[in-house]
Design a protein around this motif. Sequence first.
Motif, PDB file in Angstrom:
ATOM      1  N   ILE A   1       0.026   4.425  -4.067  1.00 36.38           N
ATOM      2  CA  ILE A   1      -1.174   5.147  -3.631  1.00 36.38           C
ATOM      3  C   ILE A   1      -2.144   5.298  -4.803  1.00 36.38           C
ATOM      4  O   ILE A   1      -3.359   5.143  -4.655  1.00 36.38           O
ATOM      5  N   GLY A   2      -1.595   5.620  -5.977  1.00 33.68           N
ATOM      6  CA  GLY A   2      -2.439   5.776  -7.155  1.00 33.68           C
ATOM      7  C   GLY A   2      -3.159   4.495  -7.529  1.00 33.68           C
ATOM      8  O   GLY A   2      -4.281   4.545  -8.053  1.00 33.68           O
ATOM      9  N   ALA A   3      -2.538   3.331  -7.281  1.00 29.79           N
ATOM     10  CA  ALA A   3      -3.193   2.057  -7.589  1.00 29.79           C
ATOM     11  C   ALA A   3      -4.465   1.884  -6.772  1.00 29.79           C
ATOM     12  O   ALA A   3      -5.479   1.370  -7.273  1.00 29.79           O
ATOM     13  N   ILE A   4      -4.436   2.334  -5.521  1.00 30.70           N
ATOM     14  CA  ILE A   4      -5.644   2.253  -4.691  1.00 30.70           C
ATOM     15  C   ILE A   4      -6.738   3.142  -5.271  1.00 30.70           C
ATOM     16  O   ILE A   4      -7.892   2.730  -5.418  1.00 30.70           O
ATOM     17  N   GLY A   5      -6.370   4.382  -5.628  1.00 32.30           N
ATOM     18  CA  GLY A   5      -7.358   5.287  -6.209  1.00 32.30           C
ATOM     19  C   GLY A   5      -7.878   4.795  -7.541  1.00 32.30           C
ATOM     20  O   GLY A   5      -9.085   4.891  -7.817  1.00 32.30           O
ATOM     21  N   ALA A   6      -6.987   4.246  -8.392  1.00 34.73           N
ATOM     22  CA  ALA A   6      -7.423   3.740  -9.691  1.00 34.73           C
ATOM     23  C   ALA A   6      -8.376   2.560  -9.533  1.00 34.73           C
ATOM     24  O   ALA A   6      -9.333   2.414 -10.308  1.00 34.73           O
ATOM     25  N   ALA A   7      -8.128   1.708  -8.539  1.00 34.12           N
ATOM     26  CA  ALA A   7      -9.021   0.574  -8.303  1.00 34.12           C
ATOM     27  C   ALA A   7     -10.378   1.037  -7.771  1.00 34.12           C
ATOM     28  O   ALA A   7     -11.422   0.503  -8.159  1.00 34.12           O
ATOM     29  N   LEU A   8     -10.377   2.029  -6.905  1.00 38.01           N
ATOM     30  CA  LEU A   8     -11.640   2.521  -6.337  1.00 38.01           C
ATOM     31  C   LEU A   8     -12.513   3.205  -7.379  1.00 38.01           C
ATOM     32  O   LEU A   8     -13.748   3.153  -7.295  1.00 38.01           O
ATOM     33  N   THR A   9     -11.918   3.874  -8.351  1.00 40.57           N
ATOM     34  CA  THR A   9     -12.670   4.635  -9.346  1.00 40.57           C
ATOM     35  C   THR A   9     -12.851   3.872 -10.653  1.00 40.57           C
ATOM     36  O   THR A   9     -13.281   4.452 -11.645  1.00 40.57           O
ATOM     37  N   LEU A  10     -12.529   2.593 -10.678  1.00 37.94           N
ATOM     38  CA  LEU A  10     -12.611   1.806 -11.898  1.00 37.94           C
ATOM     39  C   LEU A  10     -14.056   1.735 -12.396  1.00 37.94           C
ATOM     40  O   LEU A  10     -14.966   1.346 -11.666  1.00 37.94           O
ATOM     41  N   GLY A  11     -14.254   2.126 -13.638  1.00 37.40           N
ATOM     42  CA  GLY A  11     -15.575   2.050 -14.241  1.00 37.40           C
ATOM     43  C   GLY A  11     -16.528   3.149 -13.832  1.00 37.40           C
ATOM     44  O   GLY A  11     -17.697   3.132 -14.240  1.00 37.40           O
TER      45      GLY A  11
ATOM     46  N   LEU B   1       5.720   1.002   4.174  1.00 38.74           N
ATOM     47  CA  LEU B   1       4.302   0.831   4.496  1.00 38.74           C
ATOM     48  C   LEU B   1       3.467   0.669   3.234  1.00 38.74           C
ATOM     49  O   LEU B   1       2.543  -0.152   3.178  1.00 38.74           O
ATOM     50  N   GLY B   2       3.789   1.446   2.211  1.00 38.73           N
ATOM     51  CA  GLY B   2       3.044   1.353   0.961  1.00 38.73           C
ATOM     52  C   GLY B   2       3.214   0.004   0.288  1.00 38.73           C
ATOM     53  O   GLY B   2       2.243  -0.585  -0.206  1.00 38.73           O
ATOM     54  N   VAL B   3       4.453  -0.513   0.253  1.00 38.32           N
ATOM     55  CA  VAL B   3       4.705  -1.814  -0.364  1.00 38.32           C
ATOM     56  C   VAL B   3       3.961  -2.916   0.376  1.00 38.32           C
ATOM     57  O   VAL B   3       3.437  -3.866  -0.234  1.00 38.32           O
ATOM     58  N   VAL B   4       3.855  -2.794   1.693  1.00 35.95           N
ATOM     59  CA  VAL B   4       3.207  -3.842   2.496  1.00 35.95           C
ATOM     60  C   VAL B   4       1.690  -3.768   2.390  1.00 35.95           C
ATOM     61  O   VAL B   4       1.018  -4.802   2.210  1.00 35.95           O
ATOM     62  N   PHE B   5       1.112  -2.574   2.466  1.00 37.55           N
ATOM     63  CA  PHE B   5      -0.333  -2.462   2.607  1.00 37.55           C
ATOM     64  C   PHE B   5      -1.076  -2.058   1.326  1.00 37.55           C
ATOM     65  O   PHE B   5      -2.229  -2.444   1.140  1.00 37.55           O
ATOM     66  N   ALA B   6      -0.454  -1.279   0.458  1.00 37.74           N
ATOM     67  CA  ALA B   6      -1.178  -0.757  -0.707  1.00 37.74           C
ATOM     68  C   ALA B   6      -1.683  -1.852  -1.643  1.00 37.74           C
ATOM     69  O   ALA B   6      -2.834  -1.762  -2.112  1.00 37.74           O
ATOM     70  N   PRO B   7      -0.904  -2.906  -1.969  1.00 33.24           N
ATOM     71  CA  PRO B   7      -1.458  -3.952  -2.842  1.00 33.24           C
ATOM     72  C   PRO B   7      -2.692  -4.633  -2.259  1.00 33.24           C
ATOM     73  O   PRO B   7      -3.621  -4.970  -3.009  1.00 33.24           O
ATOM     74  N   PHE B   8      -2.730  -4.831  -0.943  1.00 35.31           N
ATOM     75  CA  PHE B   8      -3.914  -5.430  -0.326  1.00 35.31           C
ATOM     76  C   PHE B   8      -5.119  -4.508  -0.454  1.00 35.31           C
ATOM     77  O   PHE B   8      -6.230  -4.965  -0.779  1.00 35.31           O
ATOM     78  N   ALA B   9      -4.915  -3.206  -0.202  1.00 32.54           N
ATOM     79  CA  ALA B   9      -6.019  -2.258  -0.312  1.00 32.54           C
ATOM     80  C   ALA B   9      -6.508  -2.144  -1.753  1.00 32.54           C
ATOM     81  O   ALA B   9      -7.725  -2.112  -2.011  1.00 32.54           O
ATOM     82  N   ALA B  10      -5.586  -2.093  -2.711  1.00 36.35           N
ATOM     83  CA  ALA B  10      -5.977  -1.995  -4.127  1.00 36.35           C
ATOM     84  C   ALA B  10      -6.693  -3.264  -4.583  1.00 36.35           C
ATOM     85  O   ALA B  10      -7.656  -3.188  -5.344  1.00 36.35           O
TER      86      ALA B  10
END
Length: 222
Positions: free
Chosen positions: A145-155, A204-213
């Motif tokens: 979940i944090g990877a998605i947030g870190a990608a969204l707030t990058l920079g 669910l996180g393993v399947v979908f989170a990398p795609f969202a991030a």
Amino acid sequence: MNAMLRCLLWRDLQLVVRRKSDAVAALFFFIIATSLFPLGVGSEPALLRAVGPGVLWVAALLSAMLSLNRLFAADHADGSLEQLVLMPVPLTLTVAVKTLAHWLTSGLPLVLLAPLLGLQFDLAGDALAVLTLSLLLGTPLLSLIGAIGAALTLGVRGGGVLLAVLVLPLYIPVLIFGAGAVSACAHGMSPWGGLSLLGALLVLGVVFAPFAAAAALRVSLE
């Protein structure tokens, strides 16, 4: 492709070893936060057993959040993130490997340390086992979940605060099911309901989170 992913994982692990202050700070926060709490509420065993699962899980959640910024920020700052995006490897796999490296250096130490800290709260052996299992299921989900947030707030300026605002609501189900499983075991009830839900969320996180991030990273880099 497998060799490139292994090299990426080894690279991220080496970077953490070289810049180990973030990982050490998160680990020390977990130790200090859980150790100070019994001093504040007193030494009544029944009270400690009642609040222990929640305290341990909240401290682990906050500790995991402390190191989320370094998931992509360092690579973005030195320009290597663009090279990772251009690698002949799907970006989702690159994100998954970097998330795995983050969990190995930030989440796994919490899992290994939690049973020792749980002794401060007078938790029985079966409750400590459930605590370890719940963290083993829950901390990878926190990293995903944090990877998605870190990608969204990058920079983004003030990205640390924005990252916390984004991920904390998503962490709430993980906290409820994880702490609830340990509390149920400590009170003589079955913990498998909460553990099963944690396992389902992890899948669910393993399947979908990398795609969202990965999609968020592409947007942030444009």
